[in-house]
Design an enzyme around this catalytic site. Structure first.
Site, PDB file in Angstrom:
ATOM      1  N   ASP A  90      27.276  44.535  42.827  1.00  0.00           N
ATOM      2  CA  ASP A  90      28.143  43.839  41.842  1.00  0.00           C
ATOM      3  C   ASP A  90      27.845  42.170  41.535  1.00  0.00           C
ATOM      4  OD1 ASP A  90      30.016  45.459  40.622  1.00  0.00           O
ATOM      5  OD2 ASP A  90      31.279  45.778  42.274  1.00  0.00           O
ATOM      6  N   GLU A 122      30.992  43.465  34.909  1.00  0.00           N
ATOM      7  CA  GLU A 122      32.391  44.095  34.280  1.00  0.00           C
ATOM      8  C   GLU A 122      32.574  43.524  33.045  1.00  0.00           C
ATOM      9  OE1 GLU A 122      35.926  43.454  36.820  1.00  0.00           O
ATOM     10  OE2 GLU A 122      34.920  44.536  38.529  1.00  0.00           O
ATOM     11  N   GLU A 189      36.559  52.920  35.002  1.00  0.00           N
ATOM     12  CA  GLU A 189      37.371  53.262  36.009  1.00  0.00           C
ATOM     13  C   GLU A 189      39.073  53.102  35.591  1.00  0.00           C
ATOM     14  OE1 GLU A 189      37.286  49.772  38.845  1.00  0.00           O
ATOM     15  OE2 GLU A 189      39.083  50.327  39.729  1.00  0.00           O
TER      16      GLU A 189
END
Ligand code: KIV
Length: 271
Positions: A90, A122, A189
């Site tokens: 990430d 993200e 998610e």
């Protein structure tokens, strides 16, 4: 023979093939050498060095505080342990948003200093430029849509995302933009299962869910949650495969008792 049992190394190409053949992809988070060794030996396809390290390793309430240096530390240990799995790292909060040059620099540091195979970011349309710039350096990118924990202060809550039509349509459009930009896979998610199914059907790239239902191309969970090391966190999507907290607690109590009662070390355990 199945693809996952025949490959010596999982690559982004292997993941496409798995999707094409309808073979589900198994992904878990990992943050250190010892755990990553077990994950890799057990045959996990992808190890995500998630910024959830901020929660489960560092004890922060959110993923926001973790730094690039800390992610690099975690990822380096994981990479040293792995022979087969694809290792994805990430990009932490504040190292890519709004500045594609910084996004590239952060990704280059991760690739150079850890030996990982890909990065994860993200967001949707707003990070398109960053995704394209990272890809232009030959670094594979995984996207992440739905409940994106780095935006928790914008959402204000960890409830299921995209239950309303407008947010759902934006998510589908973002998944298209990320695929077109060149992402090799997507994480979805905490969204309705029907939306997860739609995205997985519309996209050619593998779609990996965490609380996105069973019709996506693979699943991911946070290792400490599925092993039952963490106790406080119990969302509906989490299946606990073990109660490691209880086992570790018992073992540590036994050790304490043995030390206090002079049972440990015994004659055979000394020089
Ligand atoms: O950081 C993380 O653990 C993640 C997973 C929840 C997908 O991004």
């Amino acid at each position: 023979m199945s693809i996952h049992s025949s490959v010596k190394r999982v690559t982004t190409h292997v993941l496409y093939e798995m999707k094409l053949k309808g073979e589900k992809i198994a992904m878990l988070t990992g943050y250190d050498y010892s755990m990553a060794r077990i994950l890799d030996q057990a045959g996990i396809d992808i190890i995500l060095v998630g910024d959830s390290a901020s929660n489960v390793m560092a004890g922060n309430e959110t993923t926001v505080p973790i730094t690039l240096n800390e992610m690099i530390y975690h990822a380096s240990g994981v990479v040293r342990a792995v022979n087969r799995a694809l290792v994805v790292v990430d990009l932490p909060f504040g190292t890519y948003q709004g500045n594609s040059r910084e996004a590239l620099q952060s990704s280059i540091r991760i690739m150079k200093e850890t030996g990982a195979h890909a990065v994860k970011l993200e967001g949707g349309s707003e990070i398109k430029e960053s995704v394209e710039r990272i890809l232009s350096a030959g670094i594979p990118v995984m996207g992440h849509l739905g409940l994106t924990p780095q935006s928790i202060h914008k959402f204000g809550t960890y409830v299921v995302r995209a239950t309303e039509k407008e947010e759902a349509e934006k998510l589908v459009e973002d998944s298209r933009i990320l695929e077109e930009a060149g992402c090799f896979a997507l994480v979805l998610e905490k969204i309705p299962a029907s939306l997860g199914k739609r995205v997985a059907e519309e996209r050619k790239i593998p779609v990996i869910g965490i609380g996105a239902g069973r019709h996506v191309d693979g699943q991911v969970l946070v290792l400490h949650d599925m092993l039952g090391i963490t106790q406080e966190f119990s969302p509906r999507f989490l299946r606990r495969y073990h109660n490691l907290h209880a086992e570790m607690f018992g073992a540590i109590q036994n050790y304490i008792n043995d030390v206090r009662s002079l049972d440990f070390p015994n004659e055979k355990e000394q020089y």
